[in-house]
Design an enzyme around this catalytic site. Structure first.
Site, PDB file in Angstrom:
ATOM      1  N   ASP A  42       2.809  31.076 -39.180  1.00 45.68           N
ATOM      2  CA  ASP A  42       1.475  30.777 -38.650  1.00 45.68           C
ATOM      3  C   ASP A  42       0.703  29.839 -39.556  1.00 45.68           C
ATOM      4  OD1 ASP A  42       0.541  33.878 -36.971  1.00 45.68           O
ATOM      5  OD2 ASP A  42       2.066  32.349 -36.583  1.00 45.68           O
ATOM      6  N   ALA A  43       0.813  30.059 -40.855  1.00 42.38           N
ATOM      7  CA  ALA A  43       0.039  29.235 -41.796  1.00 42.38           C
ATOM      8  C   ALA A  43       0.455  27.771 -41.680  1.00 42.38           C
ATOM      9  CB  ALA A  43       0.245  29.734 -43.216  1.00 42.38           C
ATOM     10  N   ASP A  46      -0.966  26.399 -38.498  1.00 45.21           N
ATOM     11  CA  ASP A  46      -2.393  26.116 -38.668  1.00 45.21           C
ATOM     12  C   ASP A  46      -2.609  24.836 -39.459  1.00 45.21           C
ATOM     13  OD1 ASP A  46      -3.414  29.594 -38.928  1.00 45.21           O
ATOM     14  OD2 ASP A  46      -3.064  28.280 -37.217  1.00 45.21           O
ATOM     15  N   LEU A  92     -30.868  15.851 -15.365  1.00 43.29           N
ATOM     16  CA  LEU A  92     -32.068  15.187 -14.853  1.00 43.29           C
ATOM     17  C   LEU A  92     -33.284  16.056 -15.110  1.00 43.29           C
ATOM     18  CD1 LEU A  92     -30.685  14.206 -11.331  1.00 43.29           C
ATOM     19  CD2 LEU A  92     -31.261  12.616 -13.166  1.00 43.29           C
ATOM     20  N   GLU A 123     -31.409   9.987  -3.138  1.00 47.51           N
ATOM     21  CA  GLU A 123     -30.140  10.629  -2.727  1.00 47.51           C
ATOM     22  C   GLU A 123     -30.336  12.139  -2.688  1.00 47.51           C
ATOM     23  OE1 GLU A 123     -27.710   9.562  -6.042  1.00 47.51           O
ATOM     24  OE2 GLU A 123     -27.674   7.435  -5.537  1.00 47.51           O
ATOM     25  N   LYS A 125     -29.848  15.899  -3.383  1.00 42.24           N
ATOM     26  CA  LYS A 125     -29.276  16.504  -4.590  1.00 42.24           C
ATOM     27  C   LYS A 125     -28.473  17.729  -4.195  1.00 42.24           C
ATOM     28  CE  LYS A 125     -30.452  18.070  -9.212  1.00 42.24           C
ATOM     29  NZ  LYS A 125     -29.755  19.352  -9.199  1.00 42.24           N
ATOM     30  N   ASP A 127     -26.101  20.819  -5.088  1.00 42.35           N
ATOM     31  CA  ASP A 127     -25.891  21.659  -6.257  1.00 42.35           C
ATOM     32  C   ASP A 127     -24.405  22.021  -6.341  1.00 42.35           C
ATOM     33  OD1 ASP A 127     -26.557  23.025  -8.482  1.00 42.35           O
ATOM     34  OD2 ASP A 127     -27.352  24.776  -7.430  1.00 42.35           O
ATOM     35  N   GLU A 183     -20.412  14.322  -7.568  1.00 42.22           N
ATOM     36  CA  GLU A 183     -20.569  15.769  -7.474  1.00 42.22           C
ATOM     37  C   GLU A 183     -19.444  16.351  -6.618  1.00 42.22           C
ATOM     38  OE1 GLU A 183     -23.180  16.637  -9.172  1.00 42.22           O
ATOM     39  OE2 GLU A 183     -23.757  18.668  -8.553  1.00 42.22           O
ATOM     40  N   TYR A 235     -21.949   9.026  -7.079  1.00 43.10           N
ATOM     41  CA  TYR A 235     -23.344   8.592  -7.179  1.00 43.10           C
ATOM     42  C   TYR A 235     -23.746   7.986  -8.517  1.00 43.10           C
ATOM     43  CZ  TYR A 235     -23.749  13.258  -9.257  1.00 43.10           C
ATOM     44  OH  TYR A 235     -23.563  14.368 -10.020  1.00 43.10           O
ATOM     45  N   LYS A 299     -33.799   7.428  -8.115  1.00 47.86           N
ATOM     46  CA  LYS A 299     -33.320   6.609  -9.235  1.00 47.86           C
ATOM     47  C   LYS A 299     -33.914   5.211  -9.119  1.00 47.86           C
ATOM     48  CE  LYS A 299     -28.934   9.049  -9.107  1.00 47.86           C
ATOM     49  NZ  LYS A 299     -27.493   8.996  -8.811  1.00 47.86           N
ATOM     50  N   LYS A 323     -37.453  18.604  -6.687  1.00 45.49           N
ATOM     51  CA  LYS A 323     -36.854  19.807  -6.118  1.00 45.49           C
ATOM     52  C   LYS A 323     -37.670  20.316  -4.937  1.00 45.49           C
ATOM     53  CE  LYS A 323     -33.509  20.843  -9.109  1.00 45.49           C
ATOM     54  NZ  LYS A 323     -33.592  22.092  -9.814  1.00 45.49           N
ATOM     55  N   CYS A 416     -38.764  48.952 -31.623  1.00 45.22           N
ATOM     56  CA  CYS A 416     -37.586  48.279 -31.085  1.00 45.22           C
ATOM     57  C   CYS A 416     -36.692  49.298 -30.377  1.00 45.22           C
ATOM     58  CB  CYS A 416     -36.829  47.617 -32.237  1.00 45.22           C
ATOM     59  SG  CYS A 416     -35.223  46.977 -31.722  1.00 45.22           S
ATOM     60  N   CYS A 419     -33.241  49.673 -32.562  1.00 46.92           N
ATOM     61  CA  CYS A 419     -33.108  50.250 -33.904  1.00 46.92           C
ATOM     62  C   CYS A 419     -34.293  51.104 -34.307  1.00 46.92           C
ATOM     63  CB  CYS A 419     -32.874  49.148 -34.947  1.00 46.92           C
ATOM     64  SG  CYS A 419     -34.331  48.128 -35.248  1.00 46.92           S
ATOM     65  N   CYS A 434     -39.034  42.719 -33.200  1.00 47.33           N
ATOM     66  CA  CYS A 434     -38.495  43.813 -33.990  1.00 47.33           C
ATOM     67  C   CYS A 434     -38.504  43.372 -35.455  1.00 47.33           C
ATOM     68  CB  CYS A 434     -37.066  44.091 -33.521  1.00 47.33           C
ATOM     69  SG  CYS A 434     -36.075  44.990 -34.712  1.00 47.33           S
ATOM     70  N   CYS A 440     -30.986  45.652 -37.563  1.00 45.64           N
ATOM     71  CA  CYS A 440     -31.063  45.923 -36.125  1.00 45.64           C
ATOM     72  C   CYS A 440     -29.756  45.495 -35.463  1.00 45.64           C
ATOM     73  CB  CYS A 440     -32.222  45.159 -35.505  1.00 45.64           C
ATOM     74  SG  CYS A 440     -32.298  45.342 -33.715  1.00 45.64           S
TER      75      CYS A 440
HETATM   76  S1  IVH Z   1     -27.412  11.502 -11.282  1.00 44.97           S
HETATM   77  C1  IVH Z   1     -28.052  10.691 -15.785  1.00 44.97           C
HETATM   78  N1  IVH Z   1     -27.347  11.924  -8.707  1.00 44.97           N
HETATM   79  O1  IVH Z   1     -27.749  17.181 -10.579  1.00 44.97           O
HETATM   80  C2  IVH Z   1     -28.136  11.123 -14.357  1.00 44.97           C
HETATM   81  N2  IVH Z   1     -27.053  13.808 -10.121  1.00 44.97           N
HETATM   82  O2  IVH Z   1     -29.782  18.159 -12.385  1.00 44.97           O
HETATM   83  C3  IVH Z   1     -26.960  11.872 -13.904  1.00 44.97           C
HETATM   84  N3  IVH Z   1     -26.652  15.900  -8.924  1.00 44.97           N
HETATM   85  O3  IVH Z   1     -25.799  16.989 -13.474  1.00 44.97           O
HETATM   86  C4  IVH Z   1     -27.071  12.570 -12.627  1.00 44.97           C
HETATM   87  N4  IVH Z   1     -26.741  15.061  -6.900  1.00 44.97           N
HETATM   88  O4  IVH Z   1     -24.623  17.522 -11.233  1.00 44.97           O
HETATM   89  C5  IVH Z   1     -27.265  12.486  -9.912  1.00 44.97           C
HETATM   90  N5  IVH Z   1     -27.293  12.106  -6.405  1.00 44.97           N
HETATM   91  C6  IVH Z   1     -27.204  12.665  -7.602  1.00 44.97           C
HETATM   92  C7  IVH Z   1     -26.970  14.056  -7.767  1.00 44.97           C
HETATM   93  C8  IVH Z   1     -26.904  14.590  -9.049  1.00 44.97           C
HETATM   94  C9  IVH Z   1     -26.558  16.169  -7.607  1.00 44.97           C
HETATM   95  C10 IVH Z   1     -26.510  16.922  -9.987  1.00 44.97           C
HETATM   96  C11 IVH Z   1     -25.589  16.520 -11.120  1.00 44.97           C
HETATM   97  C12 IVH Z   1     -26.463  16.533 -12.338  1.00 44.97           C
HETATM   98  C13 IVH Z   1     -27.544  17.469 -11.929  1.00 44.97           C
HETATM   99  C14 IVH Z   1     -28.802  17.240 -12.734  1.00 44.97           C
END
Ligand code: IVH
Length: 695
Positions: A42-43, A46, A92, A123, A125, A127, A183, A235, A299, A323, A416, A419, A434, A440
């Site tokens: 192992d050494a 490593d 963002l 665009e 967004k 998730d 995404e 994107y 953007k 958002k 606390c 503890c 605490c 603790c």
């Molecule tokens: S641009 C430097 N465009 O949102 C800018 N992000 O909250 C990079 N996302 O990490 C992101 N739709 O996973 C961009 N049309 C879009 C997006 C988008 C979803 C997500 C992406 C990013 C996160 C930030």
């Protein structure tokens, strides 16, 4: 700190060595995992890994995509290789209403010195999870998840199973090398079908499409990824060997031309005044779209403006996510539990009757601090409104007063819960802490959990639960003990849910982290107020561990030169300096740090990436009216090149940039014989020809 011989390696020798080491280490991994018959001790194994890591530290540009440094054990058994992003993958900033959006636009305009309206691309967004796809000569060669923004996971094999969503070859003309970002997500229909299939097979259900997509992409077996229906919208741009467009909208066109799906709802808006209407329009379509979205990304269209705006912290100045309002539901507050954090802070957490909020099951909500409980007048048994916005932890908005109320007001503890030490709240602070310090157990465990967390030591296989168990076993007193866990490999292997292989992988994961960057080391210590960015500032300032330690210990004396220097590091300041000094004033803490350092090879801080810029390390003063950029932009640009910008001219000043109508500062520079540059000469010096005058 490097291994003997490494400082003398030429680049070509280093490349050869890294190739040899990658092969050799993979060979030994295979013997170990597949044949259970290692050939070397192992050494020695490593030592190979350490040598590899040390060469990589000296030649970061030569790190191989199959580098063994961050790969633990055999690829198939122990996760993904890590890939470093050439251009960091950032996130963002958010806006939640029209006022916040307008403030974002004003900031950008002020930065640029513009009065004209800003042209945006909007665009939806989604998730999902962001990924970067690298194409060389038009051919898909690798893809990585975002990871911590600097380093992601190599999911190339899985991305190859995504069919047309990830073109294997770009159509038409493409640059020699380009990274395309987008995404990965799952449509609502595919998500429901997957959960139905999981239910039929009595398998675990996914909480939401995002988790299902992430789980699908991060499969060790690409055949499983192939069976999950994943989609992609492209994107954004990572690194590119040549410019491919002048505007973001033009870039989206190129993406379509190369064969990517681009969200068909993306629009160019001629001015920001159109954003609110677009936001409403997409909001109205939200529930009928085939995929979940949580807002709209705006953007700035002009890529030259994007470059000028650059980044602040982890987010661009040229884009924002607006958002949609949070989703809400009502439920019953069952209990309030007090958590003890790593710096002793007591944090109340609401335990809720589980409730579905916008598609996600919520059983807990944050309550921030004791004042918030009082302000909201919460009683256990109350019916409350819970809301969830994006990735943030659910919150309690208010009590529903026309439902039956809980009986008694909640009384916040002054000891606390872990503890029994006094928990005190200093005047003018909101947090009760605490006072048990390292006696603790909750604080000790939390510090260890922080220590192994992703942006600290990032030790695979050591999660919160394992740390708690090993702590209870008496194996972990301080962080140095983590590096002695490999000595207990046999004990670990026989524990419930472990085995020989996973115990071995843990040892390997631990060994792989014996070489660590100074900034991660500092962050991992979990000193109050020393987050990642402060850790980075400290690492860059003190450059190596021995120097940092010596200066910190000296800084414990109030008024010492070292304390003053620490407090004057740009971005640190006296409060943080005091926090650090207090930490090092405790001998117990110094002993913990020393014991830990003895287990490790702590790499010198990468001299700032900008070290070779012509103005790195120079002290610069801007004076007079600048014509092609605002003062704020000039300062940010200079700092991004490693210069220090100050307001007044002194003997320490290296360069004075003189704009129109400059007065006393220009005279003083002349008196002191300091170099003065016109704005144009400054731009030439820093290689910035983009001198668009503000309109
Ligand atoms: S641009 C430097 N465009 O949102 C800018 N992000 O909250 C990079 N996302 O990490 C992101 N739709 O996973 C961009 N049309 C879009 C997006 C988008 C979803 C997500 C992406 C990013 C996160 C930030």
């Amino acid at each position: 700190m490097t291994e003997p011989g490494i400082p003398d390696l030429s680049e070509a020798e280093a490349r050869g060595e890294l190739a040899r080491l990658a092969m050799e280490i993979a060979y030994h991994d295979r013997l170990y995992h597949q044949n259970d018959a290692p050939e070397i001790a192992d050494a020695d194994y490593d030592a190979l890994r350490r040598r590899n890591a040390a060469i990589e530290a000296r030649f970061p540009a030569l790190v191989r995509s199959d580098s063994p440094t961050n790969r633990v054990g055999g690829a198939a058994e122990a996760g993904f290789a890590k890939l470093r992003h050439k251009v960091p993958m950032l996130s963002l900033d958010n806006a939640f209403d029209a006022t916040e959006f307008a403030a974002f636009c004003d900031r950008a305009r002020r930065f640029l010195g513009l009065t004209a309206p800003l042209v945006f691309v909007a665009e939806p967004k989604i998730d999902g999870l962001s990924i970067g796809l690298t194409y060389e000569n038009g051919v898909f060669v690798r893809g990585a998840t975002r990871g911590d923004g600097t380093e992601g996971e190599d999911v190339t094999a899985n991305l190859r199973t995504m069919g047309a969503a990830v073109p294997q070859r770009l159509e038409g003309d493409a640059p020699a090398s380009i990274e395309i970002r987008g995404e990965v997500f799952m449509t609502k229909a595919d998500f429901l079908a997957l959960n139905a299939a999981q239910a039929a097979a009595e398998q675990k259900l996914f909480a939401n499409p995002r988790n299902a997509a992430a789980g699908g992409l991060r499969q060790l077996d690409p055949r499983i990824t192939a069976s999950r229906r994943l989609s992609l919208f492209a994107y954004a741009m990572g690194d590119s060997s040549e410019p491919v467009a002048e505007t973001h909208f033009g870039y989206l066109d190129r993406l379509r031309g190369w064969g990517f799906a681009v969200n068909p709802l993306s629009r160019r808006l001629d001015s920001e005044t159109q954003a609110a209407a677009f936001q409403d329009q997409i909001g109205a379509q939200r529930s009928s779209l085939p995929y979940d979205i949580d807002g709209v990304v705006y953007k700035i269209d002009d890529l030259a403006l994007q470059r000028r705006l650059g980044f602040v912290g982890r987010a661009p100045r040229w884009a924002i996510a607006w958002k949609f309002p949070a989703e809400q539901a009502t439920t019953v507050l069952r209990d309030i539990r007090i958590q003890v954090g790593r710096t002793g802070a007591l944090t109340p957490v609401a335990e809720l009757e589980p409730i579905n909020v916008g598609g996600v099951l919520v059983a807990r909500a944050t309550l921030h601090n004791e004042d918030e409980i009082a302000r909201k007048g919460l009683r256990i048994g109350d019916t409350v409104v819970v809301q969830r916005a994006g990735d943030v932890i659910p919150q309690i908005v208010e009590v529903v007063t026309d439902k039956p109320r809980g009986e008694v007001a909640y009384v916040y503890p002054d000891v606390c819960p872990a503890c029994g030490s006094h928990a005190v709240r200093p005047p003018n602070e909101v947090v009760r802490r605490c006072t048990g310090g390292l006696i603790c157990p909750a604080q000790r465990v939390e510090r260890l959990i922080h220590f192994v967390s992703r942006n600290a030591f990032d030790i695979d296989g050591l999660g919160e639960k394992t740390i708690q168990e090993f702590y209870a076993e008496g194996w972990l007193h301080g962080p140095a003990d983590l590096f002695r866990l490999p000595e207990r490999e046999a004990d670990i292997a026989v524990r419930k849910d472990w085995g020989k292989l996973s115990a071995r992988n843990l040892s390997k994961a631990i060994h792989a982290r014996r070489t660590i960057a100074l900034e991660r080391f500092i962050f991992a210590l979990g000193i109050r107020r020393i987050g990642e960015s402060n850790a980075k500032l400290l690492a860059r300032h003190y450059t190596n561990y021995a120097n940092w330690r010596a200066q910190m210990v000296a800084a414990k004396i109030v008024g010492s030169d070292e304390r003053l220097t620490l407090g004057s590091i740009l971005g640190i300041g006296p409060t943080i300096a005091e926090e650090l000094a207090d930490f090092f004033a405790e001998d117990r803490n110094v002993a913990i740090v020393d014991a830990l350092a003895a287990e490790l090879t702590i790499e010198d801080a990468a001299a700032a990436e900008v070290a070779d810029s012509p103005v790195a390390g120079k002290t610069v003063v801007f004076t007079g009216t600048l014509e092609t950029m605002t003062r704020q932009e000039a300062k940010a640009r200079a700092e991004s090149l490693g210069a220090k910008v100050t307001d007044s001219v002194s003997k320490k000043t290296d360069i004075v940039v003189v704009g129109a109508d400059a007065g006393s500062k220009a005279r003083k520079a002349a008196e002191l014989g300091i170099e003065t540059l016109t704005e144009a000469a400054w731009r030439a010096r820093i290689g910035d020809p983009e001198a668009a005058p503000p309109t």
